[in-house]
Scaffold this motif. Structure first.
Motif, PDB file in Angstrom:
ATOM      1  N   THR A  20     -14.702  48.276  -0.641  1.00 24.60           N
ATOM      2  CA  THR A  20     -14.827  47.453   0.561  1.00 24.60           C
ATOM      3  C   THR A  20     -14.970  45.973   0.229  1.00 24.60           C
ATOM      4  O   THR A  20     -14.666  45.115   1.064  1.00 24.60           O
ATOM      5  CB  THR A  20     -16.015  47.915   1.417  1.00 24.60           C
ATOM      6  OG1 THR A  20     -17.199  47.970   0.599  1.00 24.60           O
ATOM      7  CG2 THR A  20     -15.759  49.289   2.003  1.00 24.60           C
ATOM      8  N   GLY A  77     -11.790  52.730   0.225  1.00 23.20           N
ATOM      9  CA  GLY A  77     -12.956  52.355   1.025  1.00 23.20           C
ATOM     10  C   GLY A  77     -14.282  52.642   0.359  1.00 23.20           C
ATOM     11  O   GLY A  77     -15.322  52.681   1.035  1.00 23.20           O
ATOM     12  N   GLU A  83     -18.967  47.699   7.918  1.00 24.60           N
ATOM     13  CA  GLU A  83     -18.030  48.053   8.984  1.00 24.60           C
ATOM     14  C   GLU A  83     -16.941  46.996   9.137  1.00 24.60           C
ATOM     15  O   GLU A  83     -15.903  47.235   9.758  1.00 24.60           O
ATOM     16  CB  GLU A  83     -18.773  48.241  10.310  1.00 24.60           C
ATOM     17  CG  GLU A  83     -17.928  48.904  11.386  1.00 24.60           C
ATOM     18  CD  GLU A  83     -18.708  49.269  12.628  1.00 24.60           C
ATOM     19  OE1 GLU A  83     -18.154  49.970  13.488  1.00 24.60           O
ATOM     20  OE2 GLU A  83     -19.875  48.845  12.747  1.00 24.60           O
ATOM     21  N   PRO A  86     -13.027  48.215   8.081  1.00 24.63           N
ATOM     22  CA  PRO A  86     -12.041  48.697   9.056  1.00 24.63           C
ATOM     23  C   PRO A  86     -11.671  47.638  10.091  1.00 24.63           C
ATOM     24  O   PRO A  86     -10.533  47.611  10.570  1.00 24.63           O
ATOM     25  CB  PRO A  86     -12.714  49.915   9.698  1.00 24.63           C
ATOM     26  CG  PRO A  86     -14.142  49.845   9.328  1.00 24.63           C
ATOM     27  CD  PRO A  86     -14.214  49.104   8.041  1.00 24.63           C
ATOM     28  N   GLN A  90      -7.800  46.717  10.746  1.00 24.63           N
ATOM     29  CA  GLN A  90      -7.279  46.899  12.105  1.00 24.63           C
ATOM     30  C   GLN A  90      -6.774  45.585  12.687  1.00 24.63           C
ATOM     31  O   GLN A  90      -5.711  45.544  13.315  1.00 24.63           O
ATOM     32  CB  GLN A  90      -8.375  47.493  12.991  1.00 24.63           C
ATOM     33  CG  GLN A  90      -7.902  48.047  14.311  1.00 24.63           C
ATOM     34  CD  GLN A  90      -8.999  48.817  15.002  1.00 24.63           C
ATOM     35  OE1 GLN A  90     -10.145  48.361  15.092  1.00 24.63           O
ATOM     36  NE2 GLN A  90      -8.686  50.001  15.495  1.00 24.63           N
ATOM     37  N   PHE A 106     -16.819  54.794   4.971  1.00 26.63           N
ATOM     38  CA  PHE A 106     -15.633  54.063   5.420  1.00 26.63           C
ATOM     39  C   PHE A 106     -14.806  54.919   6.372  1.00 26.63           C
ATOM     40  O   PHE A 106     -14.322  54.430   7.398  1.00 26.63           O
ATOM     41  CB  PHE A 106     -14.782  53.641   4.219  1.00 26.63           C
ATOM     42  CG  PHE A 106     -13.458  53.043   4.614  1.00 26.63           C
ATOM     43  CD1 PHE A 106     -13.375  51.709   4.981  1.00 26.63           C
ATOM     44  CD2 PHE A 106     -12.303  53.819   4.641  1.00 26.63           C
ATOM     45  CE1 PHE A 106     -12.153  51.159   5.379  1.00 26.63           C
ATOM     46  CE2 PHE A 106     -11.089  53.272   5.028  1.00 26.63           C
ATOM     47  CZ  PHE A 106     -11.017  51.949   5.401  1.00 26.63           C
ATOM     48  N   ASN A 109     -16.573  55.026   9.793  1.00 28.56           N
ATOM     49  CA  ASN A 109     -16.474  53.724  10.460  1.00 28.56           C
ATOM     50  C   ASN A 109     -15.068  53.495  11.009  1.00 28.56           C
ATOM     51  O   ASN A 109     -14.897  52.968  12.110  1.00 28.56           O
ATOM     52  CB  ASN A 109     -16.827  52.596   9.486  1.00 28.56           C
ATOM     53  CG  ASN A 109     -18.315  52.467   9.239  1.00 28.56           C
ATOM     54  OD1 ASN A 109     -19.132  52.929  10.035  1.00 28.56           O
ATOM     55  ND2 ASN A 109     -18.693  51.831   8.148  1.00 28.56           N
ATOM     56  N   SER A 110     -14.068  53.870  10.246  1.00 31.11           N
ATOM     57  CA  SER A 110     -12.684  53.646  10.652  1.00 31.11           C
ATOM     58  C   SER A 110     -12.319  54.501  11.860  1.00 31.11           C
ATOM     59  O   SER A 110     -11.728  54.012  12.835  1.00 31.11           O
ATOM     60  CB  SER A 110     -11.730  53.957   9.489  1.00 31.11           C
ATOM     61  OG  SER A 110     -11.973  53.083   8.399  1.00 31.11           O
ATOM     62  N   ASN A 113     -13.651  53.305  15.009  1.00 28.67           N
ATOM     63  CA  ASN A 113     -12.958  52.118  15.513  1.00 28.67           C
ATOM     64  C   ASN A 113     -11.536  52.441  15.967  1.00 28.67           C
ATOM     65  O   ASN A 113     -10.724  51.532  16.187  1.00 28.67           O
ATOM     66  CB  ASN A 113     -12.946  51.030  14.442  1.00 28.67           C
ATOM     67  CG  ASN A 113     -14.247  50.249  14.395  1.00 28.67           C
ATOM     68  OD1 ASN A 113     -14.458  49.335  15.184  1.00 28.67           O
ATOM     69  ND2 ASN A 113     -15.139  50.625  13.492  1.00 28.67           N
ATOM     70  N   MET A 115      -9.077  54.163  14.364  1.00 31.47           N
ATOM     71  CA  MET A 115      -8.020  54.256  13.364  1.00 31.47           C
ATOM     72  C   MET A 115      -7.825  55.707  12.939  1.00 31.47           C
ATOM     73  O   MET A 115      -8.782  56.492  12.913  1.00 31.47           O
ATOM     74  CB  MET A 115      -8.366  53.401  12.140  1.00 31.47           C
ATOM     75  CG  MET A 115      -8.501  51.932  12.440  1.00 31.47           C
ATOM     76  SD  MET A 115      -9.023  50.977  10.991  1.00 31.47           S
ATOM     77  CE  MET A 115      -7.542  51.090   9.987  1.00 31.47           C
ATOM     78  N   LEU A 117      -7.065  58.121   9.928  1.00 33.30           N
ATOM     79  CA  LEU A 117      -7.047  58.228   8.477  1.00 33.30           C
ATOM     80  C   LEU A 117      -6.558  59.623   8.109  1.00 33.30           C
ATOM     81  O   LEU A 117      -7.131  60.628   8.545  1.00 33.30           O
ATOM     82  CB  LEU A 117      -8.438  57.983   7.885  1.00 33.30           C
ATOM     83  CG  LEU A 117      -8.773  56.507   7.579  1.00 33.30           C
ATOM     84  CD1 LEU A 117      -8.659  55.632   8.803  1.00 33.30           C
ATOM     85  CD2 LEU A 117     -10.144  56.386   6.937  1.00 33.30           C
TER      86      LEU A 117
END
Length: 200
Positions: A20, A77, A83, A86, A90, A106, A109-110, A113, A115, A117
């Motif tokens: 990160t 990640g 945070e 991500p 994004q 990670f 968190n992604s 938000n 996303m 994965l």
């Protein structure tokens, strides 16, 4: 019914253990706002002295401008649980990340938000990198049927947790999912108060 969740250009980041601090370096963490992180994404790799773009870094290659799908390798990640990582991905434009594996914090968190994965075997990741080596790729992600579609009727399946799948298709984060159960939560609290009034 099948639904194209995301579609777009693929950028191949051929690296393992991307942490990160590389995704969003610590000097950019002073803001708690969710805005303004796109330019900081992979800053130490994307730029050389005085903010000049590093022409040797894949995100700066002309053929990958506007990419929305990031293809990478294992343990993406890892590192600290910021945070902002991500957020930066994004805001740059990435909506889907495909990798052999992700760091747990990670990943959560992604997903929270919005996303997607996708985790694939090392063998399948290698196949995807070979596709990218043939030239720029435009893929479609069919989340409902859990397929990456390459065109010409070629596709690769992927697994995903059913709860995550439903939340992404519904556009809900963890809080949104909980709010859908508001009536059940209120009923439970009322019953609990009636049975155990001394708890308040």
């Amino acid at each position: 019914m099948s639904q194209i969740f995301k579609a777009g250009l693929v950028c191949p980041l051929d690296k393992n253990n991307v942490d990160t601090d590389q995704i969003i370096p610590k000097q950019f963490l002073t803001s708690v706002s969710r805005d303004g992180f796109a330019e900081a994404l992979f800053y130490d790799w994307r730029y050389v002295a005085d903010g000049v773009p590093n022409t040797d870094f894949v995100l700066n290659f002309p053929q990958y401008q506007g990419a929305s799908i990031l293809l990478t390798r294992a343990n993406f990640g890892c590192g600290s649980s910021r945070e902002h990582a991500p957020w930066a991905l994004q805001q740059y434009g990435f909506q889907v990340i495909i990798a052999e594996s992700f760091a747990d914090i990670f990943f959560n968190n992604s997903v929270n938000n919005g996303m997607l994965l996708i985790q694939l075997s090392k063998t399948n990741i290698e196949l995807l990198f070979k596709r990218c080596a043939q030239g720029p790729q435009q893929w479609q992600i069919d989340l409902a049927s859990q397929e990456i579609m390459f065109g010409n009727n070629a596709a690769m399946g992927f697994s995903i947790d059913p709860d995550i799948k439903q939340r992404l298709l519904s556009g809900l984060d963890f809080i949104g999912s909980s709010e859908q159960l508001a009536a059940e939560i209120s009923a439970f609290e009322a019953q609990r108060k009636a049975r155990l009034p001394w708890l308040g």
